[in-house]
Motif scaffolding. Structure first.
Motif, PDB file in Angstrom:
ATOM      1  N   ARG A  71     179.795  43.359  54.095  1.00  0.00           N
ATOM      2  CA  ARG A  71     180.266  43.990  52.862  1.00  0.00           C
ATOM      3  C   ARG A  71     179.593  43.383  51.629  1.00  0.00           C
ATOM      4  N   GLY A  72     178.956  42.222  51.782  1.00  0.00           N
ATOM      5  CA  GLY A  72     178.249  41.591  50.667  1.00  0.00           C
ATOM      6  C   GLY A  72     176.780  41.996  50.640  1.00  0.00           C
ATOM      7  N   LEU A  73     176.096  41.592  49.569  1.00  0.00           N
ATOM      8  CA  LEU A  73     174.678  41.876  49.398  1.00  0.00           C
ATOM      9  C   LEU A  73     173.910  40.561  49.319  1.00  0.00           C
ATOM     10  N   TRP A  74     172.732  40.531  49.989  1.00  0.00           N
ATOM     11  CA  TRP A  74     171.900  39.330  49.945  1.00  0.00           C
ATOM     12  C   TRP A  74     171.517  38.980  48.513  1.00  0.00           C
ATOM     13  N   ARG A  75     171.361  40.016  47.667  1.00  0.00           N
ATOM     14  CA  ARG A  75     170.913  39.773  46.291  1.00  0.00           C
ATOM     15  C   ARG A  75     171.872  38.855  45.545  1.00  0.00           C
ATOM     16  N   PHE A  76     173.174  38.887  45.918  1.00  0.00           N
ATOM     17  CA  PHE A  76     174.176  38.107  45.200  1.00  0.00           C
ATOM     18  C   PHE A  76     174.822  37.060  46.095  1.00  0.00           C
ATOM     19  N   ALA A  77     174.076  36.576  47.105  1.00  0.00           N
ATOM     20  CA  ALA A  77     174.603  35.556  48.010  1.00  0.00           C
ATOM     21  C   ALA A  77     174.958  34.296  47.226  1.00  0.00           C
ATOM     22  N   SER A  78     176.092  33.676  47.612  1.00  0.00           N
ATOM     23  CA  SER A  78     176.556  32.493  46.909  1.00  0.00           C
ATOM     24  C   SER A  78     177.361  31.633  47.870  1.00  0.00           C
ATOM     25  N   VAL A  79     177.977  30.574  47.328  1.00  0.00           N
ATOM     26  CA  VAL A  79     178.748  29.644  48.167  1.00  0.00           C
ATOM     27  C   VAL A  79     179.861  30.352  48.933  1.00  0.00           C
ATOM     28  N   PRO A  80     180.637  31.261  48.336  1.00  0.00           N
ATOM     29  CA  PRO A  80     181.646  31.969  49.129  1.00  0.00           C
ATOM     30  C   PRO A  80     181.061  32.720  50.327  1.00  0.00           C
ATOM     31  N   ASP A  81     179.837  33.228  50.173  1.00  0.00           N
ATOM     32  CA  ASP A  81     179.204  33.908  51.303  1.00  0.00           C
ATOM     33  C   ASP A  81     178.883  32.904  52.415  1.00  0.00           C
ATOM     34  N   LEU A  82     178.433  31.699  52.060  1.00  0.00           N
ATOM     35  CA  LEU A  82     178.168  30.669  53.079  1.00  0.00           C
ATOM     36  C   LEU A  82     179.442  30.284  53.810  1.00  0.00           C
ATOM     37  N   TRP A  83     180.535  30.188  53.086  1.00  0.00           N
ATOM     38  CA  TRP A  83     181.816  29.880  53.729  1.00  0.00           C
ATOM     39  C   TRP A  83     182.214  31.003  54.687  1.00  0.00           C
ATOM     40  N   ASN A  84     181.955  32.238  54.285  1.00  0.00           N
ATOM     41  CA  ASN A  84     182.256  33.384  55.149  1.00  0.00           C
ATOM     42  C   ASN A  84     181.399  33.343  56.418  1.00  0.00           C
ATOM     43  N   ILE A  85     180.139  32.947  56.266  1.00  0.00           N
ATOM     44  CA  ILE A  85     179.253  32.831  57.425  1.00  0.00           C
ATOM     45  C   ILE A  85     179.750  31.747  58.368  1.00  0.00           C
ATOM     46  N   PHE A  86     180.174  30.612  57.809  1.00  0.00           N
ATOM     47  CA  PHE A  86     180.677  29.524  58.655  1.00  0.00           C
ATOM     48  C   PHE A  86     181.909  29.972  59.440  1.00  0.00           C
ATOM     49  N   LYS A  87     182.823  30.690  58.774  1.00  0.00           N
ATOM     50  CA  LYS A  87     184.002  31.191  59.479  1.00  0.00           C
ATOM     51  C   LYS A  87     183.592  32.138  60.610  1.00  0.00           C
ATOM     52  N   ALA A  88     182.619  33.012  60.317  1.00  0.00           N
ATOM     53  CA  ALA A  88     182.171  33.959  61.332  1.00  0.00           C
ATOM     54  C   ALA A  88     181.554  33.232  62.520  1.00  0.00           C
ATOM     55  N   CYS A  89     180.773  32.172  62.256  1.00  0.00           N
ATOM     56  CA  CYS A  89     180.146  31.415  63.353  1.00  0.00           C
ATOM     57  C   CYS A  89     181.193  30.675  64.190  1.00  0.00           C
TER      58      CYS A  89
END
Length: 636
Positions: A71-89
């Motif tokens: 649901r996010g965009l790479w253009r606006f990737a930020s720390v919350p997106d990294l946290w979301n990736i960690f949860k997904a992993c």
């Protein structure tokens, strides 16, 4: 092009991201196992594709989708997106272990691989996103070399967020921060340096060739903001400010919008924090009626009622354009509510009875009134008819209809009145008090002073005079007034109404009196001009009915605090109901004859404390005098 091709083109970037992420899952799973088993003398055969690999991809892919990674965009990737990736992993690892355990009891699955898997996968998923954003930001920065150079005052969260927003637009180039915090000196936020203190603004602006100043201090109090604005004015550069969160939430500013510094930002008033729970508890699911609904206070009252839980709002207004405009704005912003517009004079018994039948309100806010002091001095008949007789008509109709609460919007000029406006408003208060009955409608009076930017007030007048090149007209260099913003006044009206006392007069704490001369000079400076040089300030003398300083408190009304620190409750002075009813009847007769002499005589008889400007009050009899602490004017 066919619709399915359009949908395919739209979905292609997201499909590419999904393919990238699943490819990284395959690389991590295969790579970690080959590294782990590669050190063994007889490593097991690990096919590039197998049922086990398919299960891993399916389990991790479903988790990616469930967590919302796409649901996010790479253009606006930020720390919350990294946290979301960690949860997904991490959740993906759990899903993989569960699936493989059910499939083959984790045969040939290394435990060390399971430990490293989410960490390595997070790095391979997060790094491309951040690198892509850095690449786009650098391209945007290179393309903005010829854009507007901006200095930001305030190196806090608002300033850091502003830099990110400005870089996305590409037409602005932040060149530095200014902040008085010593710990920030020499540091960088988002790659932008903190260059110095606010007091060094003029020098730093010249050195950086800044073309625009932005104040990013949404939580600064008025005193601090006055200092910052003064520093901005000395540079001669245009300046804007980041809006306060409350202004954004209430729709007065848009997110990310830079607004001009308004005069209300500099008045020295601390933000009012209403007890929203109490207001919603009293107002929620109620039907309300507002007279004068097209005026400055009336329209904002309608908005506040709509925002805080009213289910139905009846709008009574004599001005057809104001009624249409207010109703349209309410329907646009709050489409789920029921609105009942009634065009007519609320002083007409048939009009108010019709409105009450349609709306069946549980609360009525009577905001309809004439309020221009100099004009009303020469228009006594209309002042009495609208401010007194109409109020009596509406209040009586509400009592007869069994309305739960009637709220009269009054003024500080009703305290020791010296003009027709104050005297008529005081008599309106007395008329409501005479109608009060513990077994019927609850009558509430709320007093406050001048309202910034209300129709006909001094602020829009000054603004128009400045726009026309001056001069700005001030009545007297010493004149002061109490000011409050329209939303603040309406919030406190609702707060006072929700307190619950059956019969009460509430006075709103207006803070400190503001010298009108300084108000005019500050507005001229905010327009980018200098008072006395670019725009003349002319003193015209006090107008009919005006006095130098207003008073908020009457000595005979013993004030006590309420549950809200900005609201004081006065103990109503005794009034004889029969005397007031007789005075109202006499005023109606005189009004029907347009007998101004009789109206003036009756008004003075009904309001004994009414002493027009220029007349000396009679000698006061001996007795107790209640003194209130003097309020000192504050420079803005």
């Amino acid at each position: 092009m066919s619709p399915w091709r359009d949908r395919l083109r739209t979905a292609m970037p997201r499909l590419a991201v999904i393919a990238h992420d699943l490819a990284m899952v395959w690389v991590v799973w295969q790579g970690l196992h080959r590294l782990r088993f590669g050190v063994l003398p007889n490593p097991p055969h690990l096919p590039l594709w197998s049922t086990e690999v398919v299960l891993v991809l399916a389990a991790q892919g479903l988790v990616f989708w469930w967590v919302g990674l796409y649901r996010g965009l790479w253009r606006f990737a930020s720390v919350p997106d990294l946290w979301n990736i960690f949860k997904a992993c991490a959740l993906g690892l759990f899903a993989i272990v569960l699936g493989l355990f059910l499939y083959n009891r984790l045969d040939l699955v290394s435990r060390s691989v399971l430990v490293l898997y989410p960490l390595v996968l997070m790095g391979l998923l997060g790094a491309p996103r951040l690198l892509y954003r850095a690449f786009k930001d650098s391209r945007m920065e290179r393309s903005s070399k010829a854009s507007v150079r901006i200095l930001i005052l305030g190196a806090g969260h608002a300033g850091e967020a502003l830099v990110r927003d400005l870089r996305r637009f590409g037409t602005y180039q932040p060149v530095g921060f200014l902040d008085d915090a010593a710990r920030l000196r020499g540091t960088k936020l988002q790659g932008v340096p903190v260059l110095g203190r606010v007091r060094d603004l003029a020098e730093i602006a010249r050195e950086t060739a800044a073309k625009l100043l932005v104040i990013a201090m949404p939580s600064a109090d008025a005193s601090a903001l006055q200092t910052v604005v003064a520093a901005c004015e000395r540079t001669g550069l245009p300046f804007r400010m980041v809006p306060r969160l409350q202004d954004v939430l209430e729709g007065r500013s848009l997110p990310g919008e830079l607004k001009e510094v308004a005069i209300e930002d500099l008045l020295g008033r601390k933000p009012v924090l209403p007890d929203w729970k109490a207001i919603r508890g009293w107002l929620g699911a109620r039907s309300v009626l507002v007279t004068g609904a097209g005026g400055s206070i009336g329209s904002e009252l309608c908005r506040q009622c709509a925002r805080h839980g009213a289910r139905r709002i009846a709008l009574v207004e004599i001005d057809e354009l104001a009624l249409t405009t207010t109703e349209a704005a309410l329907r646009r912003d709050f489409p789920d509510l029921e609105y009942i517009p009634v065009l007519g004079d609320c002083g007409d018994p048939a009009v108010i009875a019709h409105a009450l039948r349609l709306a069946e309100p549980e609360a009525v806010f009577h905001a309809a009134a004439y309020k221009q002091v100099p004009l009303l001095e020469a228009q006594l008949r209309e002042a009495v008819r609208n401010n007194v007789l109409s109020t009596h008509t509406v209040a009586t109709a509400c009592r007869d209809a069994g309305v739960g609460t009637f709220v009269l919007i009054s003024t500080d000029k009703a305290v020791d009145p010296v003009n027709v406006l104050g005297a008529t408003k005081r008599l309106a208060e007395m008329a409501c008090q005479a109608l009060a009955d513990q077994r019927s409608t609850r009558f509430v009076t709320v007093r406050f002073g001048n309202v910034l930017d209300s129709a006909g007030s001094v602020v829009p007048l000054f603004r128009e005079q400045i726009r026309n090149g001056g001069p700005v007209t001030v009545t007297d260099p010493e004149v002061t007034r109490f000011f409050m913003t329209i939303p603040e006044a309406c919030q406190l009206i609702l707060q006072a109404s929700a307190i619950g006392t059956h019969e009460a007069i509430y006075t709103l704490d207006m803070g400190e009196a503001v010298p009108i001369r300084l108000l005019a000079e500050q507005m001229i400076r905010l327009a980018g001009k200098q008072p006395g040089r670019d725009i003349a300030v002319v003193y015209t003398g006090l107008r009919p009915g005006e006095k130098l300083h207003e008073t908020l408190f009457h000595a005979d009304e013993r004030y006590r605090p309420t549950g809200h620190p900005k609201i004081l409750q006065a103990e109503p002075r005794e009034v004889a109901a029969q005397v007031i009813e007789h005075a109202i009847a006499q005023l109606r007769e005189a009004s029907a004859r347009y007998d101004r002499e009789a109206l003036a005589e009756q008004l003075r008889a009904a309001v004994p404390e009414f002493q027009p400007v220029g007349q000396h009050p009679p000698m006061q009899a001996s007795g107790t005098v209640v003194a209130f602490p003097a309020r000192h004017a504050r420079k803005i």
